[in-house]
Design an enzyme around this catalytic site. Structure first.
Site, PDB file in Angstrom:
ATOM      1  CB  CYS A  41     134.178 -31.527  40.082  1.00 36.06           C
ATOM      2  SG  CYS A  41     132.762 -32.485  40.609  1.00 36.06           S
ATOM      3  CD1 TRP A  98     129.086 -34.289  34.946  1.00 36.78           C
ATOM      4  CD2 TRP A  98     129.701 -35.985  36.244  1.00 36.78           C
ATOM      5  NE1 TRP A  98     128.682 -35.457  34.335  1.00 36.78           N
ATOM      6  CE2 TRP A  98     129.048 -36.510  35.115  1.00 36.78           C
ATOM      7  CE3 TRP A  98     130.175 -36.871  37.220  1.00 36.78           C
ATOM      8  CZ2 TRP A  98     128.857 -37.879  34.918  1.00 36.78           C
ATOM      9  CZ3 TRP A  98     129.988 -38.237  37.033  1.00 36.78           C
ATOM     10  CH2 TRP A  98     129.332 -38.716  35.884  1.00 36.78           C
ATOM     11  CG  ASN A 121     137.666 -33.374  40.318  1.00 41.23           C
ATOM     12  OD1 ASN A 121     136.792 -34.232  40.193  1.00 41.23           O
ATOM     13  ND2 ASN A 121     138.615 -33.197  39.424  1.00 41.23           N
ATOM     14  CD  GLU A 138     134.697 -42.577  18.038  1.00 39.36           C
ATOM     15  OE1 GLU A 138     134.500 -43.253  19.052  1.00 39.36           O
ATOM     16  OE2 GLU A 138     134.897 -41.355  18.064  1.00 39.36           O
ATOM     17  CE  LYS A 166     132.621 -39.195  19.325  1.00 38.62           C
ATOM     18  NZ  LYS A 166     133.935 -39.492  19.799  1.00 38.62           N
ATOM     19  CD  GLU A 196     130.338 -38.673  23.020  1.00 31.14           C
ATOM     20  OE1 GLU A 196     131.260 -38.818  22.230  1.00 31.14           O
ATOM     21  OE2 GLU A 196     130.519 -38.591  24.258  1.00 31.14           O
TER      22      GLU A 196
HETATM   23  O1  M6R Z   1     140.243 -38.850  28.342  1.00 30.03           O
HETATM   24  P1  M6R Z   1     139.990 -40.241  27.849  1.00 30.03           P
HETATM   25  O2  M6R Z   1     140.436 -40.459  26.444  1.00 30.03           O
HETATM   26  O3  M6R Z   1     140.587 -41.282  28.773  1.00 30.03           O
HETATM   27  O4  M6R Z   1     138.433 -40.423  27.881  1.00 30.03           O
HETATM   28  C1  M6R Z   1     137.834 -41.647  27.588  1.00 30.03           C
HETATM   29  C2  M6R Z   1     136.357 -41.491  27.334  1.00 30.03           C
HETATM   30  O5  M6R Z   1     135.716 -40.972  28.458  1.00 30.03           O
HETATM   31  C3  M6R Z   1     136.062 -40.591  26.129  1.00 30.03           C
HETATM   32  O6  M6R Z   1     136.705 -41.037  24.980  1.00 30.03           O
HETATM   33  C4  M6R Z   1     134.539 -40.519  25.863  1.00 30.03           C
HETATM   34  O7  M6R Z   1     134.083 -41.754  25.456  1.00 30.03           O
HETATM   35  C5  M6R Z   1     134.247 -39.430  24.829  1.00 30.03           C
HETATM   36  N1  M6R Z   1     133.214 -38.568  25.319  1.00 30.03           N
HETATM   37  C6  M6R Z   1     133.781 -39.966  23.522  1.00 30.03           C
HETATM   38  O8  M6R Z   1     133.520 -38.964  22.609  1.00 30.03           O
END
Ligand code: M6R
Length: 606
Positions: A2, A74, A98, A478, A482, A485
């Protein structure tokens, strides 16, 4: 997650609110809404889906007034419907929130016992109704808000707007970030500096537990104990609040392309002009610890996975690693001679922050590697190391990942230097390798057209496998994250040697297998596993260097060739094809690349 914005302005608030909400879109949301005060009367408009739906509604049902609050939601409690969208309201107060109010069921019961019913599925509605109850009991708005906030358990950033109070917003923060913006005769509230980027560059960040009374004349802040406190006003660099695509089709494309520049900036920060490691003083004494704990979520966790190899192989320092959501409840003992390092782009990820607080409670020295230096994780750390990636807007993390790796790599080399596990010549060679990275990534980006072509084939697949060994295993993880998602294609990553213990059953001619294998000390082993896949009709995309392509390219479906690199740093370079393949596959599938479904940029709830 949010996003919040509040305006006490001198012009119509609605367009400013919608524009600011647009700057918060990157956080991920599924409905949006605003409330304004028109001649002292509260009006609300809310809409499901993208912000354009709210804008359309405002064309037909405009809201006037110079004071207002806005929100991108969200969904956590309750589906993304108009009724559940914020602002929530009582008769004379509107609220945006939020976070999660954990005691909302008890609050509902309390309200219900007084004959006050709820009409939404949200936790936030109870905040508005409770505040309204206090207003009905003749409490002035400031007191009603304070009394409401005192009853809340859980995490929140809140902003209240009251009927007949065009010169007042109440903002409060516990567990979710919130910033106050200072203008000329105007004041603002926002989830972050980016939200307020077009309104002001003068920002005051609220601390944990703060409550702020905002009027056009300024802000009065009270801490968790109710004492009036002063929080510093900072000037935010224009670049930090910049959210344009600079001619690219998507933020993700821009952020991938920015990597040579931001990596060079990070190198300038962490290496002296003579090429020695330069960490902020005082920094950690790696000779005083026997173990390092690395904790993070998502992509940041995979950066930690790579770093584990570096710290263990080069600095001979045992590393424990965990995802934050597991670590925080596992309650692991933290030995006296240990330190804990938390990696987070946003610095606000709820699980990572909670894990950090657990480790702190255990007496561990706390380090963090963050992009947002004003974030909760940075503030709660003994030593916060910035990655200097600049604002990352695309939900899929790209440049933050490579910058995290660069900082972790420099830290691992420093650990090795301090612990005497590396000789001068090898250290100099690895430092030289780090310095070469921006140039190599720049060369690496030249494979984009090839990645785009191959991605057309990947876009046809239902399932995709990624393989890697050693330092490249986290890169496989990774790459799979990627891809799934943003393209919504099911993707899994395996350590190459693990494939024959089960997952090889998935291999057939319809499942592309992406093998990440620079020509390093483990290359032959990985290639053997790749051969096992090809022997079963598997369709292999090999990502390697010129030497690797020459040795193992035959019989593969496709080969993508990267420049040769110091094998230690290969994970940083090989992030580029992982990002480009995911990006172009998503573009080929026509998905919402920057704001993929169901995802939030910064996950500020558990
Ligand atoms: O802000 P952060 O690095 O703590 O976030 C962690 C994950 O939520 C973030 O890396 C998420 O997995 C990404 N969307 C990946 O691309």
């Amino acid at each position: 997650m949010c996003g919040i914005v509040g305006v006490l302005g001198t012009h119509e608030a609605a367009p400013l609110l919608v524009e600011a909400l647009g700057r918060l879109e990157y956080r991920g949301y599924d409905s949006a809404g605003i409330a304004t005060l028109d001649e002292g009367r509260l009006g609300r408009r809310r809409a499901v889906g993208k912000l354009v739906n709210l804008s359309d509604k405002l064309v037909h049902e405009p809201l006037r007034g110079h004071s207002g609050i806005g929100h991108t939601r969200w969904a956590t409690h309750g589906a993304p419907t108009e009724a559940n969208a914020h602002p929530h309201a009582g008769a004379r107060v509107a609220v945006v929130h939020n976070g999660i109010i954990e005691n909302y069921r008890e609050l509902r019961e309390e309200l219900s016992a007084r004959g006050i019913g709820t009409s939404t599925d949200t936790d936030t509605e109870t905040v508005a109704l409770l505040c309204q109850l206090y207003l009905d009991q003749q409490m002035p708005p400031r007191e009603a808000a304070a009394a409401t906030i005192a009853k809340l358990e859980g995490a929140y950033a809140l902003c209240f707007l009251f009927e007949d109070e065009p010169d007042l917003l109440i903002a409060a923060r516990k567990g979710s970030p919130l910033a106050i913006g200072h203008g000329e005769g105007e004041m603002f509230v926002g989830s972050d500096a980016i939200a307020l980027g077009n309104l002001t560059d003068r920002i005051t960040y609220l601390d944990e537990g703060d409550r702020a009374e905002v009027t056009r004349a300024g802000v009065v802040i009270f801490d968790a104990q109710g004492r009036e406190v002063t929080r510093p006003e900072k000037r935010i660099a224009q670049a930090a609040a910049q959210v344009d695509k600079a001619g690219h089709k998507h933020f993700m494309a821009k952020e991938i392309a920015e990597q040579p520049r931001v990596l060079a900036a990070a190198l300038g920060h962490y290496l002296t002009p003579e090429g020695r490691i330069a960490l902020p003083e005082p920094c950690i004494d790696f000779t005083a610890i026997d173990r390092l704990t690395l904790v993070a979520c998502g992509t940041a966790f995979y950066a930690c996975n790579v770093a584990k190899y570096w710290f263990e192989q080069v600095a001979r320092l045992p590393v424990e690693i965990d995802v934050a959501s597991e670590f925080r409840y596992r309650e692991p003992p933290m030995p006296a001679r240990s330190a804990a390092l938390f990696v987070s782009q946003s610095g606000e990820t709820a699980d990572t922050l909670a894990a950090l607080r657990y480790a702190k409670g255990q007496g561990a020295q706390i380090l963090s590697v963050v992009n947002v230096t004003e974030s909760s994780i940075a503030r709660d750390s003994d030593i916060a190391l910035p990655i200097l990636a600049g604002a990352e807007i695309g939900v899929a993390s790209t440049k933050a990942f490579t910058c995290q790796l660069l900082v972790l790599g420099a830290l691992a080399l420093e650990a090795a230097r301090q612990r005497g596990t590396i000789d001068e010549a090898t250290l100099a060679a690895h430092l030289q390798g780090l310095r070469a990275l921006p140039g190599l990534i720049d060369q690496g980006l030249s494979i984009e057209a090839e990645c785009q072509r191959v991605s057309r084939g990947l876009a046809e697949a239902r399932d995709i496998l990624f393989l890697g060994r050693g330092r490249m295993y986290p890169l496989a993880l990774e790459g799979a994250l990627k891809l799934k998602e943003i393209s919504y294609i099911h993707a899994e990553a395996y350590a190459s040697g693990e494939l024959k213990h089960g997952p090889i059953a998935l291999v057939d001619e319809h499942v592309p297998v992406i093998v990440m294998a620079p020509h390093d000390e483990l290359f032959d082993k990985t290639v053997s596993n790749m051969q096992e896949v090809m022997a079963r009709g598997g369709k292999v995309l090999l990502i390697t260097d010129t030497k690797g392509a020459r040795i193992a390219g035959d019989g593969t479906w496709e080969v993508i060739t990267l420049p040769e690199i110091d094998p230690l740093w290969a994970p940083i370079l090989y992030a580029v094809p992982a990002q480009l393949l995911a990006y172009h596959t998503a573009v080929a599938k026509g998905t919402d690349v920057d704001q993929p479904r169901n995802l939030a940029k910064s996950v500020t709830v558990e």
